[in-house]
Design an enzyme around this catalytic site. Sequence first.
Site, PDB file in Angstrom:
ATOM      1  N   HIS A  82     -18.333 -27.255 -27.018  1.00 44.68           N
ATOM      2  CA  HIS A  82     -18.084 -27.820 -25.693  1.00 44.68           C
ATOM      3  C   HIS A  82     -18.841 -27.077 -24.605  1.00 44.68           C
ATOM      4  CE1 HIS A  82     -14.972 -24.786 -26.469  1.00 44.68           C
ATOM      5  NE2 HIS A  82     -14.955 -24.556 -25.182  1.00 44.68           N
ATOM      6  N   LEU A 131     -13.564 -27.573 -33.283  1.00 46.37           N
ATOM      7  CA  LEU A 131     -13.523 -26.118 -33.252  1.00 46.37           C
ATOM      8  C   LEU A 131     -13.194 -25.527 -34.618  1.00 46.37           C
ATOM      9  CD1 LEU A 131     -11.809 -25.517 -29.803  1.00 46.37           C
ATOM     10  CD2 LEU A 131     -14.218 -25.240 -30.407  1.00 46.37           C
ATOM     11  N   ASP A 161     -12.518 -18.069 -27.984  1.00 48.89           N
ATOM     12  CA  ASP A 161     -11.304 -17.399 -28.444  1.00 48.89           C
ATOM     13  C   ASP A 161     -10.248 -18.410 -28.891  1.00 48.89           C
ATOM     14  OD1 ASP A 161     -11.109 -18.185 -25.786  1.00 48.89           O
ATOM     15  OD2 ASP A 161     -10.001 -16.412 -25.127  1.00 48.89           O
ATOM     16  N   LYS A 253     -13.227 -16.629 -17.572  1.00 45.76           N
ATOM     17  CA  LYS A 253     -13.554 -18.061 -17.552  1.00 45.76           C
ATOM     18  C   LYS A 253     -13.903 -18.469 -16.123  1.00 45.76           C
ATOM     19  CE  LYS A 253     -12.139 -22.263 -19.890  1.00 45.76           C
ATOM     20  NZ  LYS A 253     -11.218 -22.806 -20.895  1.00 45.76           N
ATOM     21  N   SER A 351     -12.678 -25.993 -64.983  1.00 49.63           N
ATOM     22  CA  SER A 351     -12.097 -27.334 -65.149  1.00 49.63           C
ATOM     23  C   SER A 351     -13.039 -28.439 -64.696  1.00 49.63           C
ATOM     24  CB  SER A 351     -10.782 -27.437 -64.369  1.00 49.63           C
ATOM     25  OG  SER A 351      -9.776 -26.640 -64.957  1.00 49.63           O
ATOM     26  N   GLU A 372     -11.218 -24.490 -49.559  1.00 53.82           N
ATOM     27  CA  GLU A 372     -12.008 -25.727 -49.598  1.00 53.82           C
ATOM     28  C   GLU A 372     -12.744 -26.010 -48.304  1.00 53.82           C
ATOM     29  OE1 GLU A 372      -8.868 -26.156 -52.793  1.00 53.82           O
ATOM     30  OE2 GLU A 372      -8.810 -25.597 -50.666  1.00 53.82           O
ATOM     31  N   HIS A 422     -10.590 -34.830 -61.657  1.00 50.76           N
ATOM     32  CA  HIS A 422      -9.140 -34.929 -61.846  1.00 50.76           C
ATOM     33  C   HIS A 422      -8.522 -35.888 -60.821  1.00 50.76           C
ATOM     34  CE1 HIS A 422     -10.287 -31.268 -63.904  1.00 50.76           C
ATOM     35  NE2 HIS A 422      -9.112 -31.241 -64.540  1.00 50.76           N
TER      36      HIS A 422
END
Length: 630
Positions: A82, A131, A161, A253, A351, A372, A422
Amino acid sequence: MSEDRTTTAARWETEDMDSIRALATQLRVDSIRCSTNAGSGHPTSSLSAADLMAVLLTRHLRYDWERPALPNNDHLIFSKGHASPLLYSMYRAVGVVEEEELLNTYRQFGARLQGHPTPVLPWVDVATGSLGQGLPVAVGVSLGGRYLDKLPFHTWVLCGDSELAEGSIWEALDKAAYYKLGNLTAVVDVNRLGQDGPTELQWDMDAYARRVEAFGARPLIIDGHDLSQIDDALSRARSDDDQPTVILAKTIKGKGVPEIEDQNGWHGKALPADMAEKAIAALGGPSSVRVTTRSPESGTPAITPETHGSVALPDWKIGDKVATRAAFGAAVSALAVRPEVVVLDGEVGNSTHAGDFKEVAPERYFEMFIAEQQLVAATIGLSVRGYVAFASSFAAFLVSRPFDFIRMAGVSEVNIRLVGTHAGVEIGQDGPSQMALEDIAAMRAVHSSTVLYPADAPSTAQLVSTMADTPGISYLRATRGAYPVIYGPDEQFPLGGSKVHGAGPDDQVALIGAGVTLHECLAAAEELARSGIKARVIDLYSIKPVDVDTLRRTCLETDGRIVVAEDHYPQGGIGSAVLEALASANTPKLHMALLAVRELPGSGEPKDLLNAAGISARHIAAAARDLVMD
């Protein structure tokens, strides 16, 4: 060796700090100007990081702006996407974006300076704005640099942050530390305020540092508006070969505009024209500072794709029983002769059979463990570096947990290959928590995706090979159990195609399946034949793109009688793909029965679960009879 502070101070004595201050001021002014002209944007998030980026751009980033594809270039990723006004203002400062484009096209329809950065700009590696994603992707970029390219480029990531509340940030730091990615630095703009009030830790810099350290990275706490401290931290970050660095920069900021400094309620709001005019005047007005960044370090990538041996895909005999997950492992291992092919695993390689690749090319096999989000993010990052990256895990987790990363990969229009194994109730005793029953719908919805579901080993091998050269996001669904080989070694499986079994001029009904249900459809066709009903079977191995022509022709030749059977929930799966295809083809008549998993399944033998879900051969045959007799 790290530079000591005395050396750093001496360098600053010979460097014109005023020019860097002037650049930081220009970055602030331009961030205000472009967002106010657009009437929207995030100027306050840009103002807080202006000093950080001014020092980085002037003294540490090594980049050839005329050759953004140069392998030696550093990478700069705005995880806090952003703050695009700041990034685009930096592009103006180095001369690749003109002032007119910055001021007049930002956030406008058809413009390349979009609200959040995307690779429509050649200097942007990946789309950001969701984010918590920039740093995980940077891990993949840095993996490529350290272990594959073996080039000295550095990856810099500007984080906010607020996004440190995202678990993906910590997955990224954990894996960066595990792989000793000293070529990766996160610069965190700790400006205390989020979108709706203070952040969780606000300016508790020690708490941030403890968390960073706990995940194996090196924290450096600095004043994010002190140019000397910024320069020292960036120098120290680049000098460490084996540990990623997180620069925790305490900032304000809205820095540079006193009326809004550290004031809540200004996130995502452009300054009104009168306030902007006053702020720009107080900052000294518009300027035209130009920056020449340092040249990239020399070096040649260790891996180049130009020359490699021919790919010899494995073959099987018709009738052999082979799990398609095993065929994936064999096929991707055959692709190892291509030096740009890389495989990533989510700690289930034994697997999924992704681990087979490790046996033939261990240096191009990366273990992301049970993370993942990071698995997919690293795959994206390696794609940025030009690698043909495959990621695999159980389908239930490969698609669901990192889906936002997959979605954003579509926005980035990167090329990645995902293999989910699977899938469906066919997995059996493990139960519903392990059964991907939504994955086809999810992946079909992603921009630039290809969705494949082969039924036997040869078709799997052919499709895995095709995926290696398929642009966009390709997803292959593989089954757990072993099923008979039905295709010979010379069969071809083009994307957007299908295979038709037993078609004749007097067919009364068509049975459509893919993967496990293709075998059930073939068995159902034999049962129907014994009762005098002629049925053709379609193997819809390519679900997206789908074979519209074959489906339309089948619909016309069977008087619209079609049974679709899928090991998936009914929403968004194979049946939906068929209906959408026939609707687009303006088929005049359709009588379709959709057999899908409509109730929450449990544990059991695969054959019992297929039968209970109503997608086994006897249910398919019964549905076909009902259509024929109707």
